[in-house]
Write an enzyme that holds these catalytic residues in place. Structure first.
Site, short mmCIF file in Angstrom:
data_model
loop_
_atom_site.label_atom_id
_atom_site.label_comp_id
_atom_site.label_asym_id
_atom_site.label_seq_id
_atom_site.Cartn_x
_atom_site.Cartn_y
_atom_site.Cartn_z
N SER A 35 0.83 -1.20 0.00
CA SER A 35 0.00 0.00 0.00
C SER A 35 0.87 1.26 0.00
O SER A 35 1.67 1.46 -0.91
CB SER A 35 -0.97 -0.05 1.19
OG SER A 35 -2.00 0.89 1.06
N ASP B 189 -10.02 -4.80 -4.29
CA ASP B 189 -9.43 -3.80 -3.39
C ASP B 189 -10.24 -2.51 -3.46
O ASP B 189 -10.33 -1.88 -4.52
CB ASP B 189 -7.98 -3.55 -3.80
CG ASP B 189 -7.19 -2.80 -2.74
OD1 ASP B 189 -7.79 -2.02 -2.00
OD2 ASP B 189 -5.96 -3.00 -2.68
N HIS C 239 -8.03 -5.48 0.10
CA HIS C 239 -6.77 -4.80 0.45
C HIS C 239 -6.09 -5.61 1.55
O HIS C 239 -6.19 -5.28 2.74
CB HIS C 239 -7.06 -3.37 0.90
CG HIS C 239 -5.86 -2.47 0.92
ND1 HIS C 239 -5.18 -2.14 -0.23
CD2 HIS C 239 -5.22 -1.84 1.94
CE1 HIS C 239 -4.17 -1.33 0.08
NE2 HIS C 239 -4.18 -1.15 1.40
#
Length: 218
Positions: free
Chosen positions: A114, A168, A199
């Protein structure tokens, strides 16, 4: 600044993975993943740095570990480029520190999840000039990749593995795909892999990362 967590391999280290956690996490977040990978990567050291704690605008100014401030989420991320640069410089310093231990830069890999992946992209393909073993980008995006992105010859030779969840809803799949396409169109040997997840990180994804690393480390 909190010192990175360093996981030494079973045998003398001749390779290294510098792995950056995501927003709100810490240096211990990917320790189980690193330990699992070290079961087969017997000479690979893992360095897990810790992001500084700072106010994050999208979370109402609440302070949390963050590689840079995120000011807005849509339609595209608005971030603090200055803080991103500071974090990228930290990663560059970690690369240099590993080189001083005797590990060749061609066997040093950058990985990030991320927000950590965004720092890794910027470090490898904007700031770093020289060889690297490769980049592993998990569920991430590249806020500093634009149409004007130009890579040096050494940057073009850095292989990349981009992994993303199909569902996601934090970093949309299309954002990760855009980073992949930017690199592919500029001659980088880059692989795109999708997983039926949000995610997060799946065991199959970690297995695939291990295989990708093993293929490059010989």
């Amino acid at each position: 600044m909190t010192e990175p967590l360093i996981l030494q391999p079973a045998k003398p280290a001749d390779a290294c993975v510098i792995w950056l956690h995501g927003l709100g996490a810490d240096r211990y977040d990917f320790m189980p993943v690193a330990e699992a990978l070290q079961e087969s990567l017997l000479t690979t050291r893992f360095v897990l740095p810790q992001a500084p704690t700072r106010p994050v605008t999208i979370n109402g100014g609440y302070e949390m570990p963050s590689w840079y401030d995120i000011k807005a989420m849509s339609p595209a991320r608005s971030i603090s480029l200055e803080e991103l640069e500071v974090s990228a410089k930290m990663v560059t310093d970690l690369i240099e520190a590993q080189k001083r231990t005797g590990i060749d830069a061609s066997r040093i890999f950058l990985a990030g999840f991320s927000q950590g992946g965004a720092v890794v992209f910027h470090t490898a393909f904007i700031n770093w000039q020289g060889p690297l073993g490769g980049v592993i980008a998990l569920s991430t995006y590249a806020p500093t990749f634009g149409d004007e992105l130009e890579l040096s010859a050494s940057q073009q030779r850095i292989p990349a593995l981009c992994l993303h969840g199909q569902y996601d809803d934090v970093v949309q799949n299309a954002m990760g795909r855009s980073a992949f396409e930017h690199l592919k169109s500029r001659g980088v040997t880059v692989t795109w892999q999708e997983y039926p997840m949000g995610h997060e990180v799946l065991p199959q994804e970690i297995h695939d990362i291990g295989a990708w690393l093993a293929a490059r480390l010989g």
